[in-house]
Design an enzyme around this catalytic site. Structure first.
Site, short mmCIF file in Angstrom:
data_model
loop_
_atom_site.label_atom_id
_atom_site.label_comp_id
_atom_site.label_asym_id
_atom_site.label_seq_id
_atom_site.Cartn_x
_atom_site.Cartn_y
_atom_site.Cartn_z
N GLN A 301 0.83 -1.20 0.00
CA GLN A 301 0.00 0.00 0.00
C GLN A 301 0.87 1.26 0.00
OE1 GLN A 301 -3.12 0.71 -0.34
NE2 GLN A 301 -3.08 2.86 0.28
N GLU A 302 1.99 1.20 0.71
CA GLU A 302 2.86 2.36 0.85
C GLU A 302 3.71 2.61 -0.40
OE1 GLU A 302 3.11 4.70 3.04
OE2 GLU A 302 1.56 3.88 4.33
N SER A 303 4.37 1.56 -0.89
CA SER A 303 5.39 1.78 -1.93
C SER A 303 5.28 0.87 -3.13
CB SER A 303 6.78 1.58 -1.31
OG SER A 303 6.96 0.20 -0.95
#
Length: 477
Positions: A301-303
């Site tokens: 989700q982040e990267s």
């Protein structure tokens, strides 16, 4: 002689007029030393994996067995006909298999109270023209024999005589959905909840016209000699309804799957095959007591599992850590994949540990992720706001309703830490839950299930795209 014959005939007539009694064996009810639950396999019904058992029906059955103070015995069957026969023969006590209320089932069995509602929808594949009229399909419908869908199509056929379909006895709902995705069949009918769950792994599934709306999913009891069990089930249902268990399970299994992004889902499945193998060992090593798949889902989700990811706001790396957060947890190089994963795991673990003990174990991860996203202080503001609105501050389903209010002046001006993008936090957590579900499904394809006696000792935790670069923002915590 005539008189003698008359006496004999009268004797026969008197004997024939007497009531003949036949001693029938008295029904002996099953002594409930265990709760025998007949079921079918399905992600929203009953599934076994290396992490234990899960499913809406399973979770409720386990709670019902605890309510009755007896062990739970789940008895899976391969088709509905076998299930029905087993219940009629008293081989099982109840059917909990995601079945909807239908006229035919009402005639054959006693139906328990409603658990949740579904729609019956026509299912087709991405790339096929969206069907508008079920009587004018370019292809055939394939459904499961003895399912509620047979009754639905039979009723529709009265108004559309040309409507025809195929029935199969050697497949289940999941197989038919997979056959749609693989272009092996043209159309099928499924419950809306099943489509929502399965398109996380089969993104080419599409829902067409709704054929039946708001059907109650119920449990089935034997038609006779089940008064005591029905009374206990009704009392149990009333208790769980008041306690919010049904709402909790609805959120657990269906709350995060209603949003669907076709392109994102396909990209994630490709990334699991091509990118994750490079970093899986790092996630497993540094997850510690966390589920490594939740850590991996958070990182995606982040990267999108890019160790060199950067954001204009200054967050970087696999876990998109801010510089202050990295220093706080001893990370010197945020662009090093292992350091970033180790730091992200430590930070997430810290968020979980900071949460009040009143938040149940099965909910703590979602609260922690929201804290991860907008800061612990804003989550505490939302919890206090929920309490003021007579909602449960320890239930994620209620916090989801309140977090978006932190963007409205009417509400955030009353909080200690003010404005926060709460709706993005909700979307953030739901996205991670969907990624996690998919990782669990993929991971379980290569694993053997736990022994049955160990599985029933576990209650499955809740399963569950905002722009990258939202992790651990610089704000009050």
């Amino acid at each position: 002689m005539t008189r003698f014959l008359l006496i004999i005939i009268l004797g026969f007539l008197l004997t024939a007029c007497q009531q003949v009694t036949v001693d029938e064996p008295e029904f002996v009810p099953h002594q409930l030393t265990e709760l025998r639950v007949g079921t079918l396999y399905g992600p929203q019904i009953y599934m076994t994996s290396g992490q234990g058992n899960s499913g809406f029906d399973y979770d409720m059955a386990l709670r019902f067995a605890e309510y009755l103070n007896v062990p739970l015995k789940m008895v899976p069957y391969t088709n509905r006909s076998e299930l029905y026969d087993a219940l009629k023969k008293n081989d099982i006590d109840i059917i909990a298999a995601g079945m909807t209320e239908t006229p035919a089932r009402r005639e054959q069995f006693r139906l328990g109270p409603p658990l949740y509602r579904v729609n019956q929808v026509l299912v087709y594949r991405e790339g096929v023209a969206a069907p508008k009229d079920i009587s004018k399909l370019k292809g055939r419908i394939t459904i499961i024999a003895d399912s509620a869908f047979v009754e639905t199509l039979t009723q529709l056929q009265k108004h559309h005589p040309s409507l025809v379909w195929d029935q199969v006895t050697d497949k289940d709902s999941e197989e038919l959905l997979a056959m749609i995705a693989n272009k092996e069949i043209d159309y099928t009918i499924a419950d809306s909840s099943s489509v929502q769950i399965n398109r996380r792994y089969l993104p080419d599934l599409r829902s067409g016209p709704v054929l039946e709306e708001k059907l109650d999913v119920v449990w089935l009891l034997p038609p006779t000699h089940s008064d005591a069990l029905m009374s206990q089930l009704l009392a149990f249902w009333h208790q769980e309804k008041l306690a919010g268990t049904l709402d909790h399970l609805n959120e657990k299994y269906f709350g995060h799957v209603k949003r669907f992004d076709y392109i994102d889902t396909r990209a994630f499945l490709r990334a699991i095959e091509t990118v994750l193998p490079r970093y899986r060992q790092l996630f497993e090593t540094h997850a510690g007591d966390l589920d490594w798949r939740k850590l991996a889902a958070t990182s995606y989700q982040e990267s999108h599992w890019n160790p060199h990811a950067r954001s204009p706001t200054g967050v970087r790396g696999m876990m998109m850590l801010t510089e202050p957060t990295a220093k706080e947890i001893g990370i010197t190089n945020r662009l090093d994949a292992e350091e970033s994963i180790r730091g992200g795991a430590a930070y997430l673990r810290d968020m979980i540990n900071r949460l009040p003990e009143s938040i149940p174990e099965s909910q703590r991860m979602w609260f922690a992720l929201a804290s991860y996203n907008i800061g612990y202080a804003h989550v505490e503001d939302a919890r206090k706001l929920a309490e003021s609105m007579e909602l449960n501050p320890n239930a994620w389903r209620d916090l989801k309703k309140v977090l978006p209010l932190l963007q409205k002046r009417k509400y955030y001006q009353k909080t200690r830490y003010g404005y926060a993008r709460g709706s993005e936090a909700v979307h953030y957590v739901d996205s991670i839950r969907r990624y996690y579900d998919t990782l669990v499904w993929v991971d379980n394809q290569s694993k053997q299930p736990m022994p049955e006696d160990e599985q029933n000792d576990l209650i499955a935790e809740e399963l569950p795209s905002m722009p990258a670069g939202s992790l651990s923002p610089d704000q009050p915590k």
